[in-house]
Design a protein around this motif. Structure first.
Motif, mmCIF file in Angstrom:
data_model
loop_
_atom_site.group_PDB
_atom_site.id
_atom_site.type_symbol
_atom_site.label_atom_id
_atom_site.label_comp_id
_atom_site.label_asym_id
_atom_site.label_seq_id
_atom_site.Cartn_x
_atom_site.Cartn_y
_atom_site.Cartn_z
ATOM 1 N N GLY A 49 0.808 -1.207 0.000
ATOM 2 C CA GLY A 49 0.000 0.000 0.000
ATOM 3 C C GLY A 49 0.845 1.262 0.000
ATOM 4 N N ILE A 50 0.233 2.380 -0.389
ATOM 5 C CA ILE A 50 0.960 3.652 -0.462
ATOM 6 C C ILE A 50 1.482 4.064 0.912
ATOM 7 N N ILE A 51 0.636 3.952 1.936
ATOM 8 C CA ILE A 51 1.050 4.365 3.282
ATOM 9 C C ILE A 51 2.236 3.528 3.762
ATOM 10 N N GLY A 52 2.149 2.210 3.559
ATOM 11 C CA GLY A 52 3.242 1.333 3.964
ATOM 12 C C GLY A 52 4.520 1.651 3.200
ATOM 13 N N MET A 53 4.384 1.968 1.921
ATOM 14 C CA MET A 53 5.540 2.304 1.093
ATOM 15 C C MET A 53 6.191 3.594 1.583
ATOM 16 N N ILE A 54 5.360 4.578 1.927
ATOM 17 C CA ILE A 54 5.880 5.856 2.432
ATOM 18 C C ILE A 54 6.602 5.652 3.760
ATOM 19 N N ILE A 55 6.011 4.846 4.636
ATOM 20 C CA ILE A 55 6.635 4.576 5.936
ATOM 21 C C ILE A 55 7.970 3.868 5.754
ATOM 22 N N ALA A 56 8.005 2.860 4.890
ATOM 23 C CA ALA A 56 9.245 2.101 4.654
ATOM 24 C C ALA A 56 10.339 3.007 4.095
ATOM 25 N N ALA A 57 9.975 3.844 3.123
ATOM 26 C CA ALA A 57 10.957 4.739 2.513
ATOM 27 C C ALA A 57 11.469 5.765 3.531
ATOM 28 N N THR A 58 10.579 6.252 4.380
ATOM 29 C CA THR A 58 10.971 7.247 5.380
ATOM 30 C C THR A 58 11.884 6.633 6.432
ATOM 31 N N ILE A 59 11.580 5.411 6.852
ATOM 32 C CA ILE A 59 12.444 4.715 7.815
ATOM 33 C C ILE A 59 13.840 4.527 7.217
ATOM 34 N N GLY A 60 13.890 4.105 5.964
ATOM 35 C CA GLY A 60 15.183 3.928 5.302
ATOM 36 C C GLY A 60 15.953 5.239 5.204
ATOM 37 N N SER A 61 15.246 6.332 4.880
ATOM 38 C CA SER A 61 15.888 7.645 4.759
ATOM 39 C C SER A 61 16.482 8.088 6.090
ATOM 40 N N ILE A 140 16.258 17.169 17.349
ATOM 41 C CA ILE A 140 15.924 18.169 16.326
ATOM 42 C C ILE A 140 16.309 17.655 14.952
ATOM 43 N N PHE A 141 17.489 17.042 14.867
ATOM 44 C CA PHE A 141 17.944 16.483 13.590
ATOM 45 C C PHE A 141 16.966 15.419 13.092
ATOM 46 N N LEU A 142 16.542 14.534 13.978
ATOM 47 C CA LEU A 142 15.615 13.470 13.601
ATOM 48 C C LEU A 142 14.270 14.039 13.150
ATOM 49 N N PHE A 143 13.781 15.044 13.872
ATOM 50 C CA PHE A 143 12.480 15.634 13.533
ATOM 51 C C PHE A 143 12.516 16.280 12.154
ATOM 52 N N LEU A 144 13.520 17.126 11.903
ATOM 53 C CA LEU A 144 13.609 17.831 10.627
ATOM 54 C C LEU A 144 13.893 16.880 9.472
ATOM 55 N N THR A 145 14.736 15.877 9.730
ATOM 56 C CA THR A 145 15.049 14.882 8.697
ATOM 57 C C THR A 145 13.806 14.067 8.347
ATOM 58 N N THR A 146 13.094 13.635 9.367
ATOM 59 C CA THR A 146 11.883 12.840 9.136
ATOM 60 C C THR A 146 10.836 13.650 8.388
ATOM 61 N N LEU A 147 10.636 14.905 8.792
ATOM 62 C CA LEU A 147 9.638 15.757 8.145
ATOM 63 C C LEU A 147 9.983 16.013 6.684
ATOM 64 N N GLY A 148 11.243 16.375 6.430
ATOM 65 C CA GLY A 148 11.659 16.667 5.056
ATOM 66 C C GLY A 148 11.585 15.449 4.154
ATOM 67 N N THR A 149 12.108 14.316 4.620
ATOM 68 C CA THR A 149 12.084 13.107 3.791
ATOM 69 C C THR A 149 10.659 12.567 3.634
ATOM 70 N N LEU A 150 9.843 12.766 4.653
ATOM 71 C CA LEU A 150 8.448 12.308 4.561
ATOM 72 C C LEU A 150 7.724 13.034 3.434
ATOM 73 N N ILE A 151 7.897 14.338 3.352
ATOM 74 C CA ILE A 151 7.260 15.120 2.284
ATOM 75 C C ILE A 151 7.763 14.667 0.917
ATOM 76 N N ASN A 153 9.079 11.793 0.063
ATOM 77 C CA ASN A 153 8.614 10.445 -0.236
ATOM 78 C C ASN A 153 7.127 10.419 -0.596
ATOM 79 N N ILE A 154 6.315 11.195 0.112
ATOM 80 C CA ILE A 154 4.877 11.255 -0.175
ATOM 81 C C ILE A 154 4.640 11.714 -1.606
ATOM 82 N N VAL A 155 5.356 12.771 -2.009
ATOM 83 C CA VAL A 155 5.156 13.341 -3.350
ATOM 84 C C VAL A 155 5.536 12.337 -4.434
ATOM 85 N N LEU A 156 6.743 11.758 -4.350
ATOM 86 C CA LEU A 156 7.202 10.874 -5.423
ATOM 87 C C LEU A 156 6.456 9.545 -5.456
#
Length: 212
Positions: A49-61, A140-151, A153-156
């Motif tokens: 699923g899209i949500i699972g794919m986004i979560i997996a990609a974000t965890i990897g990032s 702070i690094f984790l929060f900003l990294t997660t937020l940026g990569t999440l966006i 990953n969601i778009v692509l």
């Protein structure tokens, strides 16, 4: 490379996506646009699923960014200051004060830099190293990294799902964007390097007297 990526993703699903994205963060030449857009396409013909794919990609990032962050911690400001205090510093005309200025600049503007650089090819991976060197607070690094990569990953991934069989067209467009960005960054880097060399090695005698 593309065939290997697709094969790994087809065989290992979410785990394959997380692993490939983690490796992509450490070795930027691996094309993340292929991983993410094909990952979106996979959700149209598989049980993924899209949500699972986004979560997996974000965890990897985030995992890949953390590895580079701790590499940066090994290259601490103190160690860099020690390096430039020796022969290397004399060759490059660098001083401990230069390292301290760079650290202060990053600490002042680091939050925005970490977030927005997640959307810039190549830099989106390497920016984790100076964050570690400057000892940016890990939460702070984790929060900003997660937020940026999440966006990102969601778009692509979403676009890959929408385009379906035409996902490769999107990957090609993103690849072109990446190439253009890298060329621009290369030109900016060379220009900055030339300015640095001119100031440090070819400054006029009058300028050197004023500095003293």
């Amino acid at each position: 490379m593309q065939e290997i990526i697709i094969q790994v993703m087809n065989q290992f699903g979410y785990f394959g996506v997380a692993f490939l994205i983690m490796v992509e963060n450490i070795f930027p030449p691996i094309p993340s646009e292929v991983i993410l857009t094909f990952g979106g396409f996979m959700t149209t013909y598989s049980e993924l699923g899209i949500i699972g794919m986004i979560i997996a990609a974000t965890i990897g990032s985030v995992l890949g960014a953390l590895i580079l962050y701790f590499v940066g911690r090994l290259l601490s400001v103190e160690r860099l200051e020690t390096l430039v205090s020796g022969k290397l510093g004399r060759i490059l005309r660098l001083k401990a004060g230069d390292i301290q200025k760079a650290e202060q600049w990053f600490l002042k503007r680091g939050n925005a830099t970490i977030f927005f650089c997640r959307f810039i090819p190549l830099i989106r991976s390497l920016i984790s190293v100076p964050a570690g060197s400057a000892k940016m607070k890990l939460p702070i690094f984790l929060f900003l990294t997660t937020l940026g990569t999440l966006i990102w990953n969601i778009v692509l991934i979403s676009l890959g799902a929408v385009l379906g069989d035409n996902w490769e067209n999107l990957a090609t467009i993103i690849d072109t964007y990446s190439t253009v960005t890298v060329v621009i960054l290369g030109v900016v880097f060379l220009a900055g390097l030339l300015i640095f060399i001119k100031k440090r090695f070819y400054s006029s005698p009058a300028t050197k007297v004023k500095k003293r």
